[in-house]
Design a protein around this motif. Structure first.
Motif, PDB file in Angstrom:
ATOM      1  N   ASP A 104       0.810  -0.948   0.059  1.00  0.00           N
ATOM      2  CA  ASP A 104      -0.046  -0.052   0.054  1.00  0.00           C
ATOM      3  C   ASP A 104       0.718   1.460   0.154  1.00  0.00           C
ATOM      4  O   ASP A 104       0.373   2.407  -0.101  1.00  0.00           O
ATOM      5  CB  ASP A 104      -0.912  -0.079   1.170  1.00  0.00           C
ATOM      6  CG  ASP A 104      -1.985  -1.093   1.153  1.00  0.00           C
ATOM      7  OD1 ASP A 104      -2.452  -1.268  -0.092  1.00  0.00           O
ATOM      8  OD2 ASP A 104      -2.388  -1.450   2.183  1.00  0.00           O
ATOM      9  N   ASN A 105       2.286   1.297   0.160  1.00  0.00           N
ATOM     10  CA  ASN A 105       2.943   2.269   0.069  1.00  0.00           C
ATOM     11  C   ASN A 105       3.086   2.867  -1.314  1.00  0.00           C
ATOM     12  O   ASN A 105       3.657   2.193  -2.508  1.00  0.00           O
ATOM     13  CB  ASN A 105       4.397   1.842   0.678  1.00  0.00           C
ATOM     14  CG  ASN A 105       5.463   3.137   0.885  1.00  0.00           C
ATOM     15  OD1 ASN A 105       5.381   4.227   0.137  1.00  0.00           O
ATOM     16  ND2 ASN A 105       6.131   2.922   1.930  1.00  0.00           N
ATOM     17  N   LEU A 106       2.583   4.205  -1.495  1.00  0.00           N
ATOM     18  CA  LEU A 106       2.575   4.736  -2.834  1.00  0.00           C
ATOM     19  C   LEU A 106       4.049   5.054  -3.203  1.00  0.00           C
ATOM     20  O   LEU A 106       4.198   5.155  -4.567  1.00  0.00           O
ATOM     21  CB  LEU A 106       1.847   6.134  -2.558  1.00  0.00           C
ATOM     22  CG  LEU A 106       0.328   6.128  -2.253  1.00  0.00           C
ATOM     23  CD1 LEU A 106      -0.159   7.345  -2.039  1.00  0.00           C
ATOM     24  CD2 LEU A 106      -0.357   5.577  -3.347  1.00  0.00           C
ATOM     25  N   GLY A 107       5.095   4.747  -2.601  1.00  0.00           N
ATOM     26  CA  GLY A 107       6.403   5.017  -3.075  1.00  0.00           C
ATOM     27  C   GLY A 107       6.829   4.051  -3.969  1.00  0.00           C
ATOM     28  O   GLY A 107       7.555   4.308  -5.241  1.00  0.00           O
ATOM     29  N   HIS A 108       5.973   2.861  -4.112  1.00  0.00           N
ATOM     30  CA  HIS A 108       6.237   1.910  -5.176  1.00  0.00           C
ATOM     31  C   HIS A 108       5.801   2.564  -6.534  1.00  0.00           C
ATOM     32  O   HIS A 108       6.544   2.212  -7.525  1.00  0.00           O
ATOM     33  CB  HIS A 108       5.286   0.655  -4.903  1.00  0.00           C
ATOM     34  CG  HIS A 108       5.930  -0.169  -3.685  1.00  0.00           C
ATOM     35  ND1 HIS A 108       7.127  -0.544  -3.427  1.00  0.00           N
ATOM     36  CD2 HIS A 108       5.180  -0.363  -2.523  1.00  0.00           C
ATOM     37  CE1 HIS A 108       7.184  -1.486  -2.350  1.00  0.00           C
ATOM     38  NE2 HIS A 108       6.088  -1.190  -1.808  1.00  0.00           N
ATOM     39  N   CYS A 109       4.730   3.357  -6.638  1.00  0.00           N
ATOM     40  CA  CYS A 109       4.290   4.000  -7.884  1.00  0.00           C
ATOM     41  C   CYS A 109       5.239   5.011  -8.276  1.00  0.00           C
ATOM     42  O   CYS A 109       5.276   5.186  -9.491  1.00  0.00           O
ATOM     43  CB  CYS A 109       3.056   4.674  -7.505  1.00  0.00           C
ATOM     44  SG  CYS A 109       1.655   3.568  -7.064  1.00  0.00           S
ATOM     45  N   LEU A 110       6.072   5.414  -7.305  1.00  0.00           N
ATOM     46  CA  LEU A 110       7.439   6.599  -7.919  1.00  0.00           C
ATOM     47  C   LEU A 110       8.547   6.064  -7.938  1.00  0.00           C
ATOM     48  O   LEU A 110       9.638   6.708  -8.156  1.00  0.00           O
ATOM     49  CB  LEU A 110       7.143   7.669  -6.790  1.00  0.00           C
ATOM     50  CG  LEU A 110       5.717   8.234  -6.591  1.00  0.00           C
ATOM     51  CD1 LEU A 110       5.945   9.369  -5.457  1.00  0.00           C
ATOM     52  CD2 LEU A 110       5.292   8.781  -7.820  1.00  0.00           C
ATOM     53  N   GLY A 111       8.741   4.631  -7.738  1.00  0.00           N
ATOM     54  CA  GLY A 111      10.066   4.160  -7.837  1.00  0.00           C
ATOM     55  C   GLY A 111      11.001   4.408  -6.683  1.00  0.00           C
ATOM     56  O   GLY A 111      12.145   4.566  -6.817  1.00  0.00           O
ATOM     57  N   ILE A 112      10.455   4.828  -5.547  1.00  0.00           N
ATOM     58  CA  ILE A 112      11.185   5.126  -4.338  1.00  0.00           C
ATOM     59  C   ILE A 112      12.009   4.238  -3.979  1.00  0.00           C
ATOM     60  O   ILE A 112      11.519   2.947  -3.840  1.00  0.00           O
ATOM     61  CB  ILE A 112      10.470   5.752  -3.239  1.00  0.00           C
ATOM     62  CG1 ILE A 112       9.769   7.132  -3.539  1.00  0.00           C
ATOM     63  CG2 ILE A 112      11.106   5.856  -1.831  1.00  0.00           C
ATOM     64  CD1 ILE A 112       8.875   7.591  -2.582  1.00  0.00           C
ATOM     65  N   ALA A 113      13.195   4.168  -3.702  1.00  0.00           N
ATOM     66  CA  ALA A 113      14.232   2.967  -3.308  1.00  0.00           C
ATOM     67  C   ALA A 113      13.728   2.277  -2.062  1.00  0.00           C
ATOM     68  O   ALA A 113      13.071   2.823  -1.272  1.00  0.00           O
ATOM     69  CB  ALA A 113      15.757   3.678  -2.991  1.00  0.00           C
ATOM     70  N   GLN A 114      13.845   0.968  -2.103  1.00  0.00           N
ATOM     71  CA  GLN A 114      13.422   0.028  -0.860  1.00  0.00           C
ATOM     72  C   GLN A 114      13.778   0.635   0.424  1.00  0.00           C
ATOM     73  O   GLN A 114      12.971   0.595   1.179  1.00  0.00           O
ATOM     74  CB  GLN A 114      13.995  -1.227  -1.137  1.00  0.00           C
ATOM     75  CG  GLN A 114      13.400  -2.338  -0.065  1.00  0.00           C
ATOM     76  CD  GLN A 114      11.802  -2.581  -0.283  1.00  0.00           C
ATOM     77  OE1 GLN A 114      11.357  -2.428  -1.354  1.00  0.00           O
ATOM     78  NE2 GLN A 114      11.013  -3.124   0.777  1.00  0.00           N
ATOM     79  N   SER A 115      14.964   1.155   0.472  1.00  0.00           N
ATOM     80  CA  SER A 115      15.836   1.627   1.731  1.00  0.00           C
ATOM     81  C   SER A 115      15.056   2.870   2.239  1.00  0.00           C
ATOM     82  O   SER A 115      15.062   3.258   3.255  1.00  0.00           O
ATOM     83  CB  SER A 115      17.341   1.918   1.356  1.00  0.00           C
ATOM     84  OG  SER A 115      17.474   2.939   0.533  1.00  0.00           O
ATOM     85  N   GLN A 116      14.176   3.603   1.474  1.00  0.00           N
ATOM     86  CA  GLN A 116      13.419   4.784   1.743  1.00  0.00           C
ATOM     87  C   GLN A 116      12.012   4.590   1.797  1.00  0.00           C
ATOM     88  O   GLN A 116      11.168   5.688   2.376  1.00  0.00           O
ATOM     89  CB  GLN A 116      13.610   5.826   0.674  1.00  0.00           C
ATOM     90  CG  GLN A 116      14.955   6.575   0.501  1.00  0.00           C
ATOM     91  CD  GLN A 116      15.242   7.545  -0.312  1.00  0.00           C
ATOM     92  OE1 GLN A 116      14.908   7.477  -1.499  1.00  0.00           O
ATOM     93  NE2 GLN A 116      15.728   8.822   0.071  1.00  0.00           N
ATOM     94  N   LEU A 117      11.637   3.556   1.840  1.00  0.00           N
ATOM     95  CA  LEU A 117      10.140   3.260   1.838  1.00  0.00           C
ATOM     96  C   LEU A 117       9.666   3.451   3.341  1.00  0.00           C
ATOM     97  O   LEU A 117       8.526   4.016   3.558  1.00  0.00           O
ATOM     98  CB  LEU A 117       9.694   2.033   1.293  1.00  0.00           C
ATOM     99  CG  LEU A 117       9.470   1.623  -0.230  1.00  0.00           C
ATOM    100  CD1 LEU A 117       9.367   0.176  -0.577  1.00  0.00           C
ATOM    101  CD2 LEU A 117       8.692   2.672  -1.126  1.00  0.00           C
ATOM    102  N   GLY A 118      10.588   3.226   4.159  1.00  0.00           N
ATOM    103  CA  GLY A 118       9.922   3.344   5.579  1.00  0.00           C
ATOM    104  C   GLY A 118       9.869   4.678   5.916  1.00  0.00           C
ATOM    105  O   GLY A 118       9.541   5.060   7.095  1.00  0.00           O
ATOM    106  N   GLN A 119      10.533   5.833   5.003  1.00  0.00           N
ATOM    107  CA  GLN A 119      10.380   7.150   5.358  1.00  0.00           C
ATOM    108  C   GLN A 119       9.111   7.892   5.116  1.00  0.00           C
ATOM    109  O   GLN A 119       8.771   8.908   5.465  1.00  0.00           O
ATOM    110  CB  GLN A 119      11.469   8.015   4.527  1.00  0.00           C
ATOM    111  CG  GLN A 119      12.838   7.471   4.695  1.00  0.00           C
ATOM    112  CD  GLN A 119      13.308   7.249   6.229  1.00  0.00           C
ATOM    113  OE1 GLN A 119      13.175   8.263   7.073  1.00  0.00           O
ATOM    114  NE2 GLN A 119      13.579   6.143   6.626  1.00  0.00           N
ATOM    115  N   VAL A 120       7.984   7.213   4.444  1.00  0.00           N
ATOM    116  CA  VAL A 120       7.118   7.578   3.832  1.00  0.00           C
ATOM    117  C   VAL A 120       5.720   7.604   4.878  1.00  0.00           C
ATOM    118  O   VAL A 120       5.574   6.789   5.467  1.00  0.00           O
ATOM    119  CB  VAL A 120       6.469   6.628   2.712  1.00  0.00           C
ATOM    120  CG1 VAL A 120       5.097   7.092   2.394  1.00  0.00           C
ATOM    121  CG2 VAL A 120       7.396   6.643   1.563  1.00  0.00           C
TER     122      VAL A 120
END
Length: 258
Positions: A104-120
């Motif tokens: 459900d993390n929208l960061g996947h839609c933007l190509g945010i690095a796995q290491s940064q998904l926890g910042q969302v």
């Protein structure tokens, strides 16, 4: 970068002054207080949520929450709810989520690095009782909610998803300094625009580019493929909801840092 571990600073909300909001039912201003909602508020939260959903002219504008999802926010397992009360009960609430690294993390839609998904940190739904609509509560509750998380503002990535047909929400989110950075393609559901903002970023200047119709998904995709971001939104009397795309301009300080 270490994951954000959100801590809700209740004192920021508890010490907030009462809000004066125009009440459409009484035709007068009402004094309202803010509160971090707890598990015992589930019934009134669901009642307001169902009332708002039932009144939608276009159900595609909003994806309903399940009772289990709301309970998860109320116990602060996946986020929290900031509510607004008047003398008669719950008048509005805003859902803030921390999705972790899940799907459900929208960061996947933007190509945010796995290491940064926890910042969302994600802005989810805002529900407002009809008696308080028109008070700008979507923006106000968002700003108040972010104030609870200020100690983490230099680490957080703020994301939200908005229907391209939901003009009010799109204009509100852009006004808060967010920009369209990608699209969320959903199976059997309308595409959502994904907006982003780094919480440490005070403001952003833009090199202005073309306007596109908000509902024209192909144009959004074209602009994003060109590296442009949607940074301005407005209602045009003839053309309807419009979005302006452009490139971010680096400040002198940012240019030096790069």
């Amino acid at each position: 970068m270490a994951p954000v571990k959100p801590v809700i600073h209740r004192s920021t909300i508890e010490n907030s002054p009462l809000l004066s909001c125009y009440n459409r039912e009484t035709k007068k201003s009402s004094l309202c207080r803010l509160a971090i909602l707890e598990t015992e508020a589930l019934e009134e939260v669901m009642a307001l949520h169902q009332s708002v959903i039932s009144e939608l002219e276009n159900p595609d504008l909003y994806i309903p929450y399940t009772r289990e999802e709301m309970a998860g926010y109320l116990n602060q397992e996946h986020g929290f709810l900031l509510g607004m009360y008047d003398e008669t009960g719950l008048g509005a609430f805003r859902v803030i989520a921390w999705p972790g690294e899940g799907k459900d993390n929208l960061g996947h839609c933007l190509g945010i690095a796995q290491s940064q998904l926890g910042q969302v940190i994600q802005l989810e739904g805002t529900n407002v009782h009809p008696r308080y609509r028109g008070n700008g509560l979507q923006c106000l509750l968002t700003e108040k909610a972010m104030g609870c998380l200020q100690p983490f503002e230099r680490e957080g990535i703020l994301l939200t998803a908005v229907s391209p047909l939901n003009g009010r929400s799109l204009v509100n989110m852009v006004a808060l300094g967010m920009h369209i950075a990608g699209l969320k393609n959903q199976n059997n559901k309308p595409v959502r625009l994904v907006l982003r903002k780094s919480l440490f970023q005070e403001s952003q200047q833009w090199q202005k580019g073309p306007w596109v119709e908000a509902g024209d998904i192909e144009s959004h995709q074209k602009m994003l493929t060109m590296g442009l971001k949607g940074h301005e939104a407005k209602m045009d009397a003839e053309k309807g909801l419009q979005v302006r795309y452009g490139r971010p301009l680096l400040s002198h300080e940012g240019a030096i840092m790069r």
